[in-house]
Design an enzyme around this catalytic site. Sequence first.
Site, mmCIF file in Angstrom:
data_model
loop_
_atom_site.group_PDB
_atom_site.id
_atom_site.type_symbol
_atom_site.label_atom_id
_atom_site.label_comp_id
_atom_site.label_asym_id
_atom_site.label_seq_id
_atom_site.Cartn_x
_atom_site.Cartn_y
_atom_site.Cartn_z
ATOM 1 N N TYR A 41 -5.345 5.679 -7.544
ATOM 2 C CA TYR A 41 -5.624 5.480 -6.130
ATOM 3 C C TYR A 41 -7.045 4.977 -5.983
ATOM 4 C CZ TYR A 41 -6.322 6.433 -1.169
ATOM 5 O OH TYR A 41 -6.593 6.304 0.169
ATOM 6 N N TYR B 129 0.836 -1.195 0.000
ATOM 7 C CA TYR B 129 0.000 0.000 0.000
ATOM 8 C C TYR B 129 0.872 1.246 0.000
ATOM 9 C CZ TYR B 129 -4.161 2.763 0.783
ATOM 10 O OH TYR B 129 -5.188 3.650 0.636
#
Length: 391
Positions: free
Chosen positions: A344, A294
């Site tokens: 994103y 991440y």
Amino acid sequence: MSQPLSASIVGVGATEFSKFSGRSELRLALEACTLALADAGIEPTDVDGLVTFAMDNNDEQAVARNLGIDALSFFARTAAGGGGGPGTVAIASMAIATGKAKTVICYRAMNERSQQRLGQPSGYGGDGPVSSYLIDSSWAAPYGMVTPASFMAQSAQRYLHQYGATSADFGRQAVVQRNYANKNPNAFFCDRPLTLDDHQASRMIADPLRLFDCCQESDGAVALVLTATDRAKDLRRPPVAVLGAAMGIGPQQHAMATVYRENIAAAPETRIVGDQLWAQSGLRPGDMDVAILYDHFCPAVLMQLEALGFCGPGEAPGLIKDGGTEIGGVIPTNTNGGQLSEAYLHGFNGLAEAVRQLRGTAVNQVPGAAHAVVTGGSHVPTSGVVLGRAA
């Protein structure tokens, strides 16, 4: 190696990634789900489970009705924002393993650039219920910590001080991921090179985080279809088995990138998740061919490489400088460009990339990739999965 969980990912679907989708989040979710079902060769009427994020704006009843799901018997949501991606796979896998559902769609849809910009300052007052997250944040907001970047900057600054690292050490991973994105036609930054000089010249967002240390704000949707492994073998695509799935919250967790710990230059949530993943799967960091970590901010990638055991504390800068996160390196990382350079989507696009790598269909394919680790979140409530190529 221990036996894998009884669930496999059999379908992946994604919309385009943009800064203005021009359509509702519900429509984005439906498009991604429809594409994932087509990829798997499964009809909507075969779906009996849905899993998404607590933050997703698309009600399960609306998704089920518009997809044409006749009988939905399981639906659930995972907590957290970016930390929840692999958590949806964990919940879906448990539902399948326990017989609560046979075929589950995990989805995430967001107009995060054109509608709700999560990177912008949030309000901390007003009428109505006050969440514990806002209560936690109220201790920091008066001092200017009102964005994700301002929270993460504290840990990033400590990392630089504690290990003698530099801003360029963060920038090298941003360049690695942009190089991946340059070859990825689905990436927002496809064919838009980034040099380390570009990174170092970019404007400061929250010292020491520069513009290119920060993830994008994107519109789009991604969906995954999971079903029982024994059924998956008869479907259109090679199944990708869920070998381990975990969640974790570390000590003294407050809001994002808490500053109330003895060591804020680390990612203890990722360590908690990683320890579970290695125990469940019977695998170790050295068995991983791909890592999708991440990357809401560059330093989070470095701290997760260390927390998962790919290198020791403070050693990630050297690993990256030596090409360790590139194809052919120790652990190719975020091969789609990640959230820094592809899009994103709270990490869901990273899950899709891991599936493509294990199918052998990724744009930046790691030769012979058989195992991948995927994390959701860092310095927040976190989740992760270990995935394996079909035998």
